[in-house]
Scaffold this motif. Structure first.
Motif, PDB file in Angstrom:
ATOM      1  N   VAL A 139       0.838  -1.193   0.000  1.00 33.95           N
ATOM      2  CA  VAL A 139       0.000   0.000   0.000  1.00 33.95           C
ATOM      3  C   VAL A 139       0.877   1.249   0.000  1.00 33.95           C
ATOM      4  O   VAL A 139       1.811   1.358   0.794  1.00 33.95           O
ATOM      5  CB  VAL A 139      -0.926   0.019   1.237  1.00 33.95           C
ATOM      6  N   ILE A 140       0.605   2.170  -0.921  1.00 34.54           N
ATOM      7  CA  ILE A 140       1.319   3.451  -0.932  1.00 34.54           C
ATOM      8  C   ILE A 140       0.300   4.584  -0.923  1.00 34.54           C
ATOM      9  O   ILE A 140      -0.876   4.364  -1.188  1.00 34.54           O
ATOM     10  CB  ILE A 140       2.218   3.608  -2.175  1.00 34.54           C
ATOM     11  N   GLU A 141       0.772   5.760  -0.615  1.00 34.79           N
ATOM     12  CA  GLU A 141      -0.103   6.916  -0.685  1.00 34.79           C
ATOM     13  C   GLU A 141       0.048   7.526  -2.072  1.00 34.79           C
ATOM     14  O   GLU A 141       1.152   7.867  -2.496  1.00 34.79           O
ATOM     15  CB  GLU A 141       0.263   7.926   0.389  1.00 34.79           C
ATOM     16  N   GLY A 142      -1.079   7.649  -2.793  1.00 32.26           N
ATOM     17  CA  GLY A 142      -1.035   8.162  -4.153  1.00 32.26           C
ATOM     18  C   GLY A 142      -0.782   9.659  -4.174  1.00 32.26           C
ATOM     19  O   GLY A 142      -0.767  10.317  -3.118  1.00 32.26           O
ATOM     20  N   PRO A 143      -0.609  10.211  -5.363  1.00 32.41           N
ATOM     21  CA  PRO A 143      -0.300  11.648  -5.499  1.00 32.41           C
ATOM     22  C   PRO A 143      -1.388  12.529  -4.883  1.00 32.41           C
ATOM     23  O   PRO A 143      -1.078  13.560  -4.278  1.00 32.41           O
ATOM     24  CB  PRO A 143      -0.192  11.847  -7.007  1.00 32.41           C
ATOM     25  N   ASP A 144      -2.649  12.152  -5.019  1.00 33.56           N
ATOM     26  CA  ASP A 144      -3.697  13.012  -4.460  1.00 33.56           C
ATOM     27  C   ASP A 144      -4.158  12.530  -3.089  1.00 33.56           C
ATOM     28  O   ASP A 144      -5.292  12.806  -2.672  1.00 33.56           O
ATOM     29  CB  ASP A 144      -4.880  13.111  -5.445  1.00 33.56           C
ATOM     30  N   GLY A 145      -3.291  11.816  -2.403  1.00 35.66           N
ATOM     31  CA  GLY A 145      -3.589  11.466  -1.023  1.00 35.66           C
ATOM     32  C   GLY A 145      -4.388  10.188  -0.846  1.00 35.66           C
ATOM     33  O   GLY A 145      -4.546   9.715   0.267  1.00 35.66           O
ATOM     34  N   ASN A 146      -4.897   9.628  -1.938  1.00 36.48           N
ATOM     35  CA  ASN A 146      -5.649   8.381  -1.781  1.00 36.48           C
ATOM     36  C   ASN A 146      -4.681   7.205  -1.704  1.00 36.48           C
ATOM     37  O   ASN A 146      -3.524   7.296  -2.096  1.00 36.48           O
ATOM     38  CB  ASN A 146      -6.634   8.198  -2.931  1.00 36.48           C
ATOM     39  N   LEU A 147      -5.174   6.071  -1.183  1.00 33.57           N
ATOM     40  CA  LEU A 147      -4.296   4.931  -0.969  1.00 33.57           C
ATOM     41  C   LEU A 147      -4.380   3.966  -2.147  1.00 33.57           C
ATOM     42  O   LEU A 147      -5.468   3.687  -2.649  1.00 33.57           O
ATOM     43  CB  LEU A 147      -4.690   4.224   0.323  1.00 33.57           C
ATOM     44  N   LEU A 148      -3.222   3.479  -2.563  1.00 33.25           N
ATOM     45  CA  LEU A 148      -3.163   2.584  -3.715  1.00 33.25           C
ATOM     46  C   LEU A 148      -2.308   1.383  -3.385  1.00 33.25           C
ATOM     47  O   LEU A 148      -1.494   1.416  -2.468  1.00 33.25           O
ATOM     48  CB  LEU A 148      -2.530   3.310  -4.906  1.00 33.25           C
ATOM     49  N   ASN A 149      -2.465   0.325  -4.182  1.00 28.72           N
ATOM     50  CA  ASN A 149      -1.571  -0.816  -4.068  1.00 28.72           C
ATOM     51  C   ASN A 149      -0.527  -0.738  -5.167  1.00 28.72           C
ATOM     52  O   ASN A 149      -0.862  -0.750  -6.345  1.00 28.72           O
ATOM     53  CB  ASN A 149      -2.360  -2.116  -4.189  1.00 28.72           C
ATOM     54  N   LYS A 150       0.727  -0.642  -4.770  1.00 30.65           N
ATOM     55  CA  LYS A 150       1.797  -0.564  -5.752  1.00 30.65           C
ATOM     56  C   LYS A 150       2.332  -1.981  -5.984  1.00 30.65           C
ATOM     57  O   LYS A 150       2.483  -2.758  -5.052  1.00 30.65           O
ATOM     58  CB  LYS A 150       2.913   0.338  -5.199  1.00 30.65           C
ATOM     59  N   THR A 151       2.597  -2.298  -7.248  1.00 25.16           N
ATOM     60  CA  THR A 151       3.115  -3.625  -7.559  1.00 25.16           C
ATOM     61  C   THR A 151       4.589  -3.684  -7.204  1.00 25.16           C
ATOM     62  O   THR A 151       5.411  -2.905  -7.691  1.00 25.16           O
ATOM     63  CB  THR A 151       2.938  -3.923  -9.050  1.00 25.16           C
ATOM     64  N   ILE A 152       4.943  -4.615  -6.319  1.00 21.14           N
ATOM     65  CA  ILE A 152       6.337  -4.780  -5.930  1.00 21.14           C
ATOM     66  C   ILE A 152       7.000  -5.781  -6.867  1.00 21.14           C
ATOM     67  O   ILE A 152       8.123  -5.616  -7.299  1.00 21.14           O
ATOM     68  CB  ILE A 152       6.428  -5.348  -4.486  1.00 21.14           C
ATOM     69  N   LYS A 153       6.252  -6.825  -7.192  1.00 22.03           N
ATOM     70  CA  LYS A 153       6.882  -7.948  -7.854  1.00 22.03           C
ATOM     71  C   LYS A 153       5.780  -8.779  -8.506  1.00 22.03           C
ATOM     72  O   LYS A 153       4.669  -8.864  -7.974  1.00 22.03           O
ATOM     73  CB  LYS A 153       7.559  -8.783  -6.759  1.00 22.03           C
ATOM     74  N   VAL A 154       6.068  -9.364  -9.633  1.00 17.52           N
ATOM     75  CA  VAL A 154       5.140 -10.317 -10.227  1.00 17.52           C
ATOM     76  C   VAL A 154       5.713 -11.714 -10.042  1.00 17.52           C
ATOM     77  O   VAL A 154       6.854 -11.964 -10.410  1.00 17.52           O
ATOM     78  CB  VAL A 154       4.921 -10.035 -11.727  1.00 17.52           C
ATOM     79  N   ILE A 155       4.950 -12.597  -9.410  1.00 19.57           N
ATOM     80  CA  ILE A 155       5.410 -13.973  -9.229  1.00 19.57           C
ATOM     81  C   ILE A 155       4.900 -14.742 -10.445  1.00 19.57           C
ATOM     82  O   ILE A 155       3.682 -14.906 -10.599  1.00 19.57           O
ATOM     83  CB  ILE A 155       4.840 -14.614  -7.939  1.00 19.57           C
ATOM     84  N   PRO A 156       5.779 -15.224 -11.289  1.00 21.51           N
ATOM     85  CA  PRO A 156       5.305 -15.784 -12.547  1.00 21.51           C
ATOM     86  C   PRO A 156       4.753 -17.197 -12.390  1.00 21.51           C
ATOM     87  O   PRO A 156       5.260 -17.993 -11.613  1.00 21.51           O
ATOM     88  CB  PRO A 156       6.574 -15.780 -13.421  1.00 21.51           C
ATOM     89  N   GLN A 157       3.711 -17.474 -13.152  1.00 25.34           N
ATOM     90  CA  GLN A 157       3.168 -18.826 -13.355  1.00 25.34           C
ATOM     91  C   GLN A 157       3.107 -19.659 -12.071  1.00 25.34           C
ATOM     92  O   GLN A 157       3.767 -20.678 -11.919  1.00 25.34           O
ATOM     93  CB  GLN A 157       3.998 -19.537 -14.429  1.00 25.34           C
ATOM     94  N   VAL A 158       2.274 -19.214 -11.150  1.00 23.01           N
ATOM     95  CA  VAL A 158       2.062 -19.935  -9.896  1.00 23.01           C
ATOM     96  C   VAL A 158       1.060 -21.055 -10.147  1.00 23.01           C
ATOM     97  O   VAL A 158      -0.001 -20.819 -10.719  1.00 23.01           O
ATOM     98  CB  VAL A 158       1.505 -18.981  -8.821  1.00 23.01           C
ATOM     99  N   ASN A 159       1.413 -22.271  -9.736  1.00 25.27           N
ATOM    100  CA  ASN A 159       0.419 -23.340  -9.892  1.00 25.27           C
ATOM    101  C   ASN A 159      -0.247 -23.649  -8.561  1.00 25.27           C
ATOM    102  O   ASN A 159       0.142 -23.121  -7.513  1.00 25.27           O
ATOM    103  CB  ASN A 159       1.057 -24.578 -10.530  1.00 25.27           C
ATOM    104  N   GLN A 160      -1.257 -24.537  -8.622  1.00 26.76           N
ATOM    105  CA  GLN A 160      -2.067 -24.743  -7.425  1.00 26.76           C
ATOM    106  C   GLN A 160      -1.301 -25.420  -6.301  1.00 26.76           C
ATOM    107  O   GLN A 160      -1.591 -25.202  -5.129  1.00 26.76           O
ATOM    108  CB  GLN A 160      -3.309 -25.573  -7.779  1.00 26.76           C
TER     109      GLN A 160
END
Lengths: 357, 263, 336, 415
Positions: free
Chosen positions: D371-392
């Motif tokens: 979670v980060i604070e967006g430019p206009d003060g609202n809260l957003l989820n910033k992508t840290i990392k993409v975990i590729p091809q996760v299986n069950q």
């Protein structure tokens, strides 16, 4: 009303109203011209909901005790079926033979109902609604939280009727006839017993409990026994319900569904045992096809409005509406013939119930 | 007459249909019945007189157990029933009528009477429809004939006239095998003809049936009773034969003086 | 009070002892054996305070419910809908004006008006048919729930009360003494204390209204004997309307308070209806004192259940209800 | 009027013997979501996902017209089965998209086994057992499930954040069990701890968390919170009000837009809270941006950005349409060819490549966010990392994964 018919204890063939014959033929022949969907999900499901609502109608219409816990009683039987019989969830599933499971489940439900009755009949009238509502909610929470016995939020799946006489009883046609047998059986039992000593006593208690005490009746016991009988009806309804759904979970016994049962009984009419079944048919048709007519999002609005209109304008439900319509027709017909005895020739053998207060 | 010597006789005989011993009933601060002692012999016909609020109906409620007593003991036919619920007292031969008709409006006259007969016999929980030759049903039929209601027996109670409803009240009280009946103002609101009928019915009761009658109509009360009890402010005030009461100065002053309007 | 002590000396002593033990548990620094037995003091004291403040909230909702029932024998099963309606209306007004107190006032007034409409349009037409009235209120609550879902959707709403009402305060209660000797005080949310203060204030106001004003005494007379009320020449209908307005208004008022302490979302209507039902069944229908006692018991039971055995905490409240019913069907303070 | 006719027909259909057969060769597709009850808003967004995919294909696949029929449940499994039965047996659909929630998914999978000639594709339901244990031959899930959604979060908390001991606060039912399992399994394998008695399971729908907050232990490094919707909003507010200061780790729906964007106080203290899930609002990948733009254009009255429900329904619907194209709309022979095509399907989605494993469960990318604070003060989820091809089975073999046992309050034991 002819008292011979009331008290004879046997009904001869010519006493049967043609409408009853037509209805019976229709119900028996229904699977021959309806699709599996209409046989199973409309037909059988209406009969099951009708049976559960019948147990409420018996308590409320004859006994004056509006219990919101009848679905809970049915749900208790359904849970017992899953716990004592077989299910596919690796929790409980004691694997008892199906007939023993059914008997114990129904009796268990009846005892549970008796317990609810014992708690709630000590107080009167409006208290009953409140206490039974609270019991229904408590049961809902309990099964949702208890994993050891009731498998919590998930509940049970894979509860099936047995294969008997080479017939798999969950196939639409056999299941329809099974539900029909149970429904007609209890309908007839309630209809007949309404004029029995016990049934008359129950109605008298509804009218005037104090006077019944002064005639030597144990009013409290009489009422609790009514809960026992209602529990048996609802218990069978619960057995059919779990076979119909194949599963039971806290959602099955939620408050909204409990209120649906009340809606069904009230909309259908509480003065005659046919009322709950009429209400159930209307409810099930609406539930299935409302999405084709209106936005499904507002389904509860439709149901709520229908319920409110009935309560406000036709306290006897669809049944009352029909009676009024028929009376008006007859009144017109009789007026033309100059016959003043409009209300004397009531409908066939429906006892004192169908008359207005 | 009531008092310690009465008490000593209470345990033994059973010749009394009803014995009240120091019965009181309080509603909060209000004392509706104060220390009432009373005995009624089997088969005795007793009138209870008194102005409104004298505690007459409360006395009936205490006897039948409609409302519990605050203190005191109640005995029926020699048995202490103080702690028994009212339906148990009824099964011991007690009956009552109500001042305001308490009937089952949703049922027919016959069904009302049938239930009254069945209330004190076996089979109250029977799930079978009563047959025509059922004992209680036959009894109900004959009772309705006795109170002249057999021609309206299939009507619903709500359709009956006021007088007919009063008659039905009495029929309900006579059903089963009553030994002591409490009549709460049975003549109120009846026409003169109906009153005559009522007196006839009361007088024709078999001699083993005793009753207590609350009645404002002196004529009726004195005609149908052997003893009269006067109540005032929740207490028993006088007790005697109809003649004694009629000629008692105090009674004249207190009751007939301003209560005469009733009769 | 003195009456109670004289009549039930034994129970008075027991109650006194319990009170003393509780006070000691709140203010003393817990010895080790107690920590071993019950867990940390912070948990206990916080749970106790939570129970009391939740009880305050339940009292606000249930007092209106019990008042309406007491006088009119009408179980208003739309009471929960009124709570939720008040919360939404209060939110809209507070959001629009930026003033939380205006929201509170708007909720009270608008829901009071809706209550009056309900009384005049529906209940008056079916007096003495309490079962039918109950069914009508069920119908209304079904419709109202769906209408509110349509208008305010399923989003969760939260109020923004003035800043001085938000946040946590240090209570003068020591939680633990650190090894350094510094005392750690217990922190507690300010608004929850405010809820409690409001509940007590409303309770006292209702008591004064019912016991010290003419109209209040009429209402009390009506609770005990409705015929008597009519016989005194009072305009009974007007009294009914007034009571309905107060009862409904309290539900709307509680909606804003509860919505601020917790949040507003669909389903809250049934939750608070059930809470009110259980509170008045336990406390005794029609009794304001009963509602206060019932609310306290249920609030404490719910919170202690949640903290010490969360799985069955919810069931505990219903268990209390069944036990009370079995022992005293008319409720703890029920007179009938 | 047309609708009315339909109803009349249906009501009179007590006399109809076969489900109404519609125009020649159209393909009937049923879509089931929660269009009533408390989850209505989510169900509506799921339906938007279905429509978005259909619009993309212009309601045509395999040369045939697609007729969409909707079904509605109230999130209870009973109602889901009744609605899907109506779609299949009365409306005669040949494939079903849905349902929305976990226990509904399990129920629909069981029903699927009784209808071997119809193909079922998941909506957004995310219960593990729908495909893991006794799967149905004709039930496909191109969206991922609750344990997969947690991929990478446990490692992240242990390695990057340096947490060693966490408390757990979650709702008491199967979905949070799955999420807790997905988080704790790698976390504990690395050496992290989470004692059984510091896991708090609260009833779903609980509003008052203050006593639970008071009971939370002091001596942990962070709290893993798996609550959703109103429950999460309530917890976060009350945690702030009571002066809580432990860092949080969020489940997939604990710090999503429905919570961060709820009406009321902005919760600045959740900034920095890591979480993981199948979508990430702020992923600056062109495929995702294109998807969001299409969603916003098609549904001006929808959410500001598609929810994970719209996303999941979209992916499953798109899979069905692609497979229909593959087989030229051939649904004969019990839809065998169609299913074979689905099994082999591997396609590009707004969130990366998706295919299914041998139990027909998705293998897809998962997003680790913070979670980060967006430019206009609202809260957003910033992508840290993409975990590729996760299986069950989270990287281990199917047999080994089954040995972990069913998800529950005490799995993994982690001590």
């Amino acid at each position: 009303m002819d008292s011979r018919r009331l008290f004879s204890g046997s009904i001869s063939f010519k006493d049967i109203h043609p409408a009853v014959l037509i209805a019976a033929v229709f119900l028996l022949a229904y699977p021959s011209f309806a699709t599996d969907f209409f046989i199973f999900q409309i037909g059988a499901y209406s009969l099951i909901l009708g049976t559960i609502a019948l147990s409420l109608m018996m308590l409320a219409g004859y006994g004056g005790m509006v219990s919101l816990a009848q679905l809970t009683v049915a749900g208790f039987a359904a849970y017992l079926m899953a716990i004592l019989g077989e299910n596919s969830m690796d929790v409980m599933g004691l694997g008892w033979p199906w007939w023993l499971t059914v008997i114990v489940s129904v009796l268990g439900a009846a005892l549970f109902s008796t317990f609810i009755g014992a708690v709630s009949v000590r107080t009167e009238g409006i208290y009953t609604i409140m206490i039974t509502l609270a019991v229904a909610v408590a049961f809902f929470y309990f099964v949702r939280q208890n994993y050891v016995l009731f498998n919590g939020f998930t509940g049970f799946a894979g509860v099936e009727p047995p294969t008997l006489f080479g017939i798999y009883w969950r196939d639409p046609v056999p299941f329809y006839y099974l539900s029909l047998t149970v429904a007609i059986g209890f309908f007839a039992a309630v209809y007949y017993c309404a004029q029995s000593t016990y049934g008359l006593g129950l109605q008298a208690i509804r009218d005037n409990p104090r006077r019944m005490r002064a005639l030597g009746f144990n009013v409290t016991l009489h009422r609790i026994v009514a809960y026992f009988f209602a529990g048996i009806i609802a218990g069978f309804g619960g057995v059919l319900l779990v076979w119909f759904n194949g599963r039971v979970s806290p959602g099955t016994v939620g408050v909204d569904v409990a209120i649906d049962i009340l809606v069904i009984a009230v909309v259908g009419g509480m003065r005659h045992p046919i009322g709950p079944f009429l209400g159930a048919i209307a409810f099930v048709l609406l539930e299935n096809f409302a999405i084709d007519l209106i936005d499904r999002e507002r389904f509860n609005m439709v149901i709520g409005t229908a319920f409110l209109l009935v309560v406000l304008f036709s306290p006897d439900g669809l049944l009352g509406l029909w009676n009024r319509f028929r009376d008006r027709l007859r009144f017109r017909g009789n007026a033309l013939l100059g016959d003043e005895r409009v209300n004397k020739d009531g409908p066939a053998s429906t006892g004192s119930l169908e008359k207005t207060e | 007459m009531p008092g310690t010597d009465a008490l000593s006789r209470l345990q033994s005989t059973g010749q009394y249909a009803l014995e009240l011993e120091a019965v009181s009933r309080h509603f909060g601060a209000l004392v509706a019945l104060a220390d009432v002692n009373m005995t009624v012999k089997a088969g005795e016909r007793r009138a209870v007189l008194g102005s409104n609020g004298a505690g007459k109906t409360t006395l009936f409620n205490a006897i039948t157990g409609d409302f519990p007593t605050t203190t005191g003991r109640v005995r029926l036919f020699g048995e202490d029933v103080t702690d028994l619920p009212s339906h148990e007292r009824i099964r011991r031969g007690l009956r009552r009528t109500y001042q305001i008709s308490l009937l089952f409006n949703g049922l027919t006259v016959l069904e009302n009477t049938f239930l009254a007969c069945r209330g004190v016999t076996r089979g109250r929980f029977s799930l079978r429809r009563p047959k025509r030759d059922d004992g209680s049903m036959e009894l109900a039929q004959s009772l309705l004939e006795a109170v002249h209601l057999d021609d309206v027996k299939d009507k619903q109670v709500a359709e009956l006239s006021y007088g007919q409803q009063r008659q039905l009240e009495i029929a309900l009280a006579l059903s089963g095998a009553p030994r002591l009946i409490l009549f709460d103002e049975p003549a109120a609101g009846l026409s003169p003809t109906e009153r005559t009928l009522l007196v006839e019915i009361l007088q024709s009761l078999p001699s083993h049936i005793g009753y207590i009658i609350i009645e404002h109509d002196m004529d009726v009360a004195l005609k149908v009773s052997q003893r009269v009890t006067m109540m005032h402010n929740g207490r028993i005030f006088k007790d005697g034969t109809p003649e004694e009461i009629e000629n008692d100065g105090e009674v004249q002053e207190l009751y007939l003086g301003h209560g005469g309007g009733h009769g | 009070m003195r009456n109670f002590v004289e009549r039930h000396t034994f129970w008075a002593i027991v109650l006194l002892l319990v009170a003393v033990i509780f006070l000691w548990m709140i203010f003393a620094v817990w010895p080790d054996w107690l920590v071993d037995a019950l867990g940390r003091k912070k948990t206990f004291v916080n749970t106790l305070l939570n129970g009391v403040t939740l009880g305050g909230l339940y009292f606000l909702v249930a007092s209106g419910f019990t008042l309406i029932f007491g006088l009119m024998r009408n179980v208003n099963l739309a009471h929960g809908s009124m709570y939720l309606l008040g919360a939404y209306i209060g939110y809209e007004v507070a959001d629009l004006t930026g003033n939380w107190f205006l929201g509170l006032a708007a909720a009270f007034i608008s829901v009071a008006i809706s209550g009056v409409l309900l009384q005049v349009l529906i209940f008056r037409r079916m007096a003495n048919d309490d079962l039918r009235q109950t069914l009508v209120t069920i119908g209304i609550s079904i419709i109202a729930a769906d209408a509110m879902l349509a208008i305010w959707t399923g989003t969760t709403y939260q109020f923004s009360p003035p800043d001085w009402l938000f946040g946590a305060a240090n209570l003068p209660i020591i939680s633990v003494i650190k090894s350094s000797g510094a005392a750690v005080y217990i922190k507690y949310p300010v608004f929850r204390l405010v809820v409690l203060v409001i509940a007590v204030a409303v309770g006292i106001s209702l008591w004064i209204f019912l016991n010290r004003t003419r109209i209040g005494m009429m209402i009390r007379a009506g609770v005990n004997d409705r015929e008597m009320l009519a016989a005194t020449g009072v305009n009974v209908q007007l009294v009914f309307v007034l009571v309905f307005a107060i009862g409904a208004g309290l539900a709307g008022f509680a909606g804003v308070i509860g919505g601020t302490a917790l949040s507003v979302a669909p389903g809250e209507d049934i939750r608070y209806l059930l809470a009110s039902l259980v509170v008045v069944i336990v406390g005794g229908l029609g009794s304001i004192t009963g509602a206060a006692i019932g609310a306290l018991i249920i609030g404490l039971a719910e919170q202690f259940g949640l903290a010490y055995f969360p799985t069955y905490g919810v069931v505990l409240t219903f268990l209390i209800m069944v036990v009370v019913l079995a022992v005293r069907p008319q409720g703890l303070m029920g007179g009938r | 009027m047309g609708k009315l006719k339909h109803l009349m027909a249906a009501t009179l259909a007590l006399s109809i013997t076969v489900p109404a057969v519609s125009a020649a060769d159209d393909i009937k597709m049923g879509a089931l979501a929660t269009l009533e009850g408390a989850f209505t808003v989510l169900g509506e967004d799921g339906m938007r996902g279905v429509k978005l995919a259909l619009q993309e294909f212009d309601y045509m696949a395999g040369g045939k017209k697609i007729e969409l029929i909707t079904g509605s449940s109230d999130a209870s499994p009973d109602s889901a089965v009744r609605a899907v039965r109506k779609l299949v047996e009365q409306d005669g659909v040949q494939l079903v998209i849905g349902p929305l929630s976990g226990s509904e998914g399990l129920a629909v999978k069981d029903y699927a086994k009784t209808q071997p000639n119809v193909t079922f594709l998941n909506g957004s339901s995310a219960a593990q057992d729908t495909t893991l244990r006794s799967p149905a031959e004709n039930f496909f899930r191109f969206s991922t499930e609750g344990a997969q959604w947690m991929a990478g979060l446990g490692e992240y908390a242990y390695n990057e954040k340096g947490y060693r001991n966490v408390a757990v606060l979650a709702e008491d039912y199967s979905f949070p069990y799955t999420q807790v399992f997905g988080f704790l399994e790698p976390f504990c394998r690395l050496g992290g701890k989470s004692a059984i008695d510091s896991r708090f399971w609260v009833p779903i729908g609980n509003k008052d968390y203050s006593s639970v907050i008071a009971a939370l232990p002091d001596d942990v490094d962070a709290i893993f919170v798996a609550l959703g919707g109103a429950d999460a909003v309530n917890f976060l507010t009350q945690y702030e009000q009571s002066g809580g200061d432990l860092p949080l780790i969020g489940g997939s729906i604990t710090v999503d837009q429905s919570v961060l964007g709820s009406k009321g106080k902005a919760r600045s203290f959740v900034v920095g809270t890591p979480s993981a899930g199948p979508v990430s609002d702020t992923w600056d990948d062109p495929r995702w941006k294109e998807f969001v733009a299409a969603y916003q254009k098609a549904f001006p009255d929808g959410f500001p950005s598609p929810s994970l429900f719209a996303h999941a329904y979209y992916i499953n619907t798109k899979a069905a349409l692609l497979a229909l194209n593959e087989v030229n709309g051939d649904l004969s022979d019990g839809e065998k060819k169609f299913r074979a095509a689905l099994s082999k399907l591997s396609f590009e989605t707004p969130t990366g490549m998706v295919s299914v494993d041998e139990r027909r469960n998705a293998v897809a990318d998962i997003f680790l966010t913070e979670v980060i604070e967006g430019p206009d003060g609202n809260l957003l989820n910033k992508t840290i990392k993409v975990i590729p091809q996760v299986n069950q089975t989270l990287g281990v073999s199917y047999e080994k994964f089954l040995e972990y046992g069913q998800v529950g309050r005490e799995n993994p034991s982690c001590s």
